[in-house]
Design a protein around this motif. Sequence first.
Motif, PDB file in Angstrom:
ATOM      1  N   GLU A  38       1.078  -1.287  -0.079  1.00 35.94           N
ATOM      2  CA  GLU A  38      -0.084  -0.012  -0.123  1.00 35.94           C
ATOM      3  C   GLU A  38       0.906   1.237   0.014  1.00 35.94           C
ATOM      4  O   GLU A  38       1.888   1.214   0.644  1.00 35.94           O
ATOM      5  CB  GLU A  38      -0.735  -0.055   1.381  1.00 35.94           C
ATOM      6  CG  GLU A  38      -1.860  -1.276   1.350  1.00 35.94           C
ATOM      7  CD  GLU A  38      -1.333  -2.083   2.475  1.00 35.94           C
ATOM      8  OE1 GLU A  38      -1.065  -3.380   2.121  1.00 35.94           O
ATOM      9  OE2 GLU A  38      -1.292  -1.799   3.794  1.00 35.94           O
ATOM     10  N   PRO A  41       2.128   6.179   4.116  1.00 33.86           N
ATOM     11  CA  PRO A  41       1.765   7.513   4.407  1.00 33.86           C
ATOM     12  C   PRO A  41       2.645   8.412   4.604  1.00 33.86           C
ATOM     13  O   PRO A  41       4.039   8.187   5.091  1.00 33.86           O
ATOM     14  CB  PRO A  41       0.991   6.943   5.734  1.00 33.86           C
ATOM     15  CG  PRO A  41       1.810   6.172   6.387  1.00 33.86           C
ATOM     16  CD  PRO A  41       2.493   5.185   5.087  1.00 33.86           C
ATOM     17  N   ILE A  47      -3.395   8.581  11.945  1.00 34.37           N
ATOM     18  CA  ILE A  47      -4.157   7.727  10.989  1.00 34.37           C
ATOM     19  C   ILE A  47      -5.552   8.136  10.635  1.00 34.37           C
ATOM     20  O   ILE A  47      -6.206   8.406  11.871  1.00 34.37           O
ATOM     21  CB  ILE A  47      -4.259   6.185  11.423  1.00 34.37           C
ATOM     22  CG1 ILE A  47      -2.697   5.698  11.631  1.00 34.37           C
ATOM     23  CG2 ILE A  47      -4.956   5.380  10.550  1.00 34.37           C
ATOM     24  CD1 ILE A  47      -1.843   5.455  10.363  1.00 34.37           C
ATOM     25  N   HIS A  51      -6.723   6.116   5.406  1.00 37.27           N
ATOM     26  CA  HIS A  51      -5.735   5.189   5.518  1.00 37.27           C
ATOM     27  C   HIS A  51      -6.351   3.817   5.971  1.00 37.27           C
ATOM     28  O   HIS A  51      -5.920   2.868   5.211  1.00 37.27           O
ATOM     29  CB  HIS A  51      -4.681   5.524   6.732  1.00 37.27           C
ATOM     30  CG  HIS A  51      -3.937   6.776   6.467  1.00 37.27           C
ATOM     31  ND1 HIS A  51      -3.738   7.832   7.565  1.00 37.27           N
ATOM     32  CD2 HIS A  51      -3.159   7.107   5.451  1.00 37.27           C
ATOM     33  CE1 HIS A  51      -3.083   8.913   6.942  1.00 37.27           C
ATOM     34  NE2 HIS A  51      -2.721   8.468   5.702  1.00 37.27           N
ATOM     35  N   ASN A  54      -7.764   1.807   3.124  1.00 31.49           N
ATOM     36  CA  ASN A  54      -6.363   1.576   2.209  1.00 31.49           C
ATOM     37  C   ASN A  54      -5.688   0.357   2.607  1.00 31.49           C
ATOM     38  O   ASN A  54      -5.368  -0.685   1.879  1.00 31.49           O
ATOM     39  CB  ASN A  54      -5.728   2.783   2.005  1.00 31.49           C
ATOM     40  CG  ASN A  54      -4.718   2.633   0.845  1.00 31.49           C
ATOM     41  OD1 ASN A  54      -4.944   1.792  -0.016  1.00 31.49           O
ATOM     42  ND2 ASN A  54      -3.785   3.822   0.579  1.00 31.49           N
ATOM     43  N   TYR A  55      -5.271   0.398   4.025  1.00 28.68           N
ATOM     44  CA  TYR A  55      -4.591  -0.572   4.325  1.00 28.68           C
ATOM     45  C   TYR A  55      -5.018  -1.837   4.660  1.00 28.68           C
ATOM     46  O   TYR A  55      -4.705  -2.807   4.723  1.00 28.68           O
ATOM     47  CB  TYR A  55      -3.663   0.003   5.689  1.00 28.68           C
ATOM     48  CG  TYR A  55      -2.865   1.202   5.476  1.00 28.68           C
ATOM     49  CD1 TYR A  55      -2.212   1.475   4.277  1.00 28.68           C
ATOM     50  CD2 TYR A  55      -2.974   2.145   6.513  1.00 28.68           C
ATOM     51  CE1 TYR A  55      -1.706   2.561   3.910  1.00 28.68           C
ATOM     52  CE2 TYR A  55      -2.358   3.211   6.029  1.00 28.68           C
ATOM     53  CZ  TYR A  55      -1.508   3.495   4.984  1.00 28.68           C
ATOM     54  OH  TYR A  55      -0.802   4.700   4.712  1.00 28.68           O
ATOM     55  N   TRP A  78       7.310   5.092   5.903  1.00 30.78           N
ATOM     56  CA  TRP A  78       6.902   6.356   5.958  1.00 30.78           C
ATOM     57  C   TRP A  78       7.533   7.470   5.050  1.00 30.78           C
ATOM     58  O   TRP A  78       8.685   7.495   4.810  1.00 30.78           O
ATOM     59  CB  TRP A  78       7.401   6.947   7.552  1.00 30.78           C
ATOM     60  CG  TRP A  78       7.064   5.937   8.705  1.00 30.78           C
ATOM     61  CD1 TRP A  78       7.800   4.908   9.247  1.00 30.78           C
ATOM     62  CD2 TRP A  78       5.650   5.693   9.279  1.00 30.78           C
ATOM     63  NE1 TRP A  78       7.165   4.177   9.874  1.00 30.78           N
ATOM     64  CE2 TRP A  78       5.878   4.743   9.974  1.00 30.78           C
ATOM     65  CE3 TRP A  78       4.460   6.232   8.861  1.00 30.78           C
ATOM     66  CZ2 TRP A  78       4.652   4.134  10.680  1.00 30.78           C
ATOM     67  CZ3 TRP A  78       3.421   5.862   9.671  1.00 30.78           C
ATOM     68  CH2 TRP A  78       3.589   4.540  10.355  1.00 30.78           C
TER      69      TRP A  78
END
Length: 603
Positions: A38, A41, A47, A51, A54-55, A78
Amino acid sequence: MKGYDPKKIERKWQTEWEKRGVFKAKEKAKSSKRYVLEMFPYPSGKIHMGHVRNYTIGDAIARFLRMKGYEVLHPMGWDAFGLPAENAAIKQGIHPARWTYRNIEQMREQLRALGFSYDWDRELATCDEEYYRWNQWIFLQMLRRGVAYRRSALVNWCPHDETVLANEQVIEGKCWRCGTQVVQREIPSWFLRITDYAQRLLDDLEKLKGKWPERVVAQQRNWIGRSQGALLKFLVGETPVEVFTTRPDTVFGATFVVLAPEHPLTLRLAEEGGKEEEVKEFLEKVKRLSTRERSTLRDKEGVFLGVYAVNPATGREIPVWTANYVLYEYGTGAIMCVPAHDQRDWEFAKKYDLPVIPVVKPYQGAWDFERGAYEGRGRLVNSGDFNGMDSEEAKEKITLWLKDKGLGEPKTTYRLKDWNVSRQRYWGTPIPVVYCDRCGVVPVPEESLPVKLPLGVEFSGRGNPLGSSEEFVNTTCPKCGAPAKRETDTMDTFFDSSWYFLRYCDPKNEQEAFSKESAHYWMPVDIYVGGIEHAVLHLLYSRFFQKFFKDIGLVEEDEPFEKLITQGMVLKKWVSVGRLLEALGLTEESGVEELKSKLSELA
Ligand SMILES: [Zn+2]
Ligand SMILES: [Zn+2]
């Protein structure tokens, strides 16, 4: 058993997974590997639900594949350099490194609590010295091969703070900090020659068909923007003005030429034509507009330069102008204007009373040129020996005819521009070059990497903080040993994210950015999950890096991401998540804490 207590049960199993290392990816038989990723971020501090969704998608896929018996690489890290950390430093006086690593801590805890099946041993942050030294190494490889180069470029400039501003720091044409009118200014910058890869980036989109969302492929194709046309010469005395056109079939109807205000010839020709004062005044006015504003202008304005160019087809003299709607960055920075067959030219011609000469007659019906330009196909008129020819056919014929006269040639151009990677900021990867009075631009030797960010720096909001660090700026020339100055520009953070998926394959390597063997084992990423907003920049830059790595023998695949899932597409199948959020009175931007409290309200 009484209900499900997530705190107790989930924590227990999360601890167990970690103890047994069940999500650690190992290199086994190539056929059994799967790489699920993914988009990593930006460590903003919390978060949000975007997020989480998506995760969750990536995690479900990773777990499913593991259960099917695959060896799955599913890492997390990151994208940690960037502007917000520096803004926090200016506003709150907290060092960008402290701000960033603190946020990473918080977000890592939140991701762990969600129980995602990441191989945390491979975690990386792009602001780690062990990571950005490889950014610098990659840059040096590009520099050596001419893929990185330096030239001057237009930037947004705040005259009060004496600093370069990012597009997002310009609010309605004014500086976000002090409200001063922003101006455009030329400064030397580092570029990557992505345009050399334009055709390959375009051709290989074919390989992604059916694996990437069609919309993303279409957006990339558009962004690269290949167009087939001609480069024509309009002579002003002895001086050729080169124009690029996709409509060489209409050259007989070109009734004036327009140069971009920044075109090097503009002032020179204005001097010849005795219009220097007028044009200088006009240039000042245009400088206050951003490129974006200029390409969407309703009010097209221009100034006659006082000189004439010879239309290469008709041999007639036509006036040369400069105008605010013509951009130096596009094509050759000069255009031939055919008001009868181009609406923008038509509007300009009407405003300044320039002649409109139709040269393409529609196959059906008549066209009223008083009402606008006819941009369609038809039969040529007013075009000498080419009268009666189909306009599509005439494109090539006229180009070749002009080529014989030495006044033109066929030319393919791309909308894609070279990538300006210079940022005049602190929180990014220092560009590893040194300026020496005697030797010029000298690359920092590979064995001296990383060029580290200095810690004792002031964040005043004025100028580039790196420029004010004596300790950083002053160095010795690696070639001759004389005193020299370091480059103070840092890299665009998109540089960092263009290859992080390769570092995950071999994240602890201290000798190389990644080993060929591990890259060959894990690449390509089999399933990449992320937002549709990355359709062009990140996804195009990563493809460019992959091709560069292939050229220098570091990877074997042409494309980094086999299958792409964008949230925009998945959303349709995940309506329930959206409905749930809506029902709870939350949005995608809501924090986990808000979700928790809403859920506990329900319980
Ligand atoms: Zn300012
Ligand atoms: Zn030197």
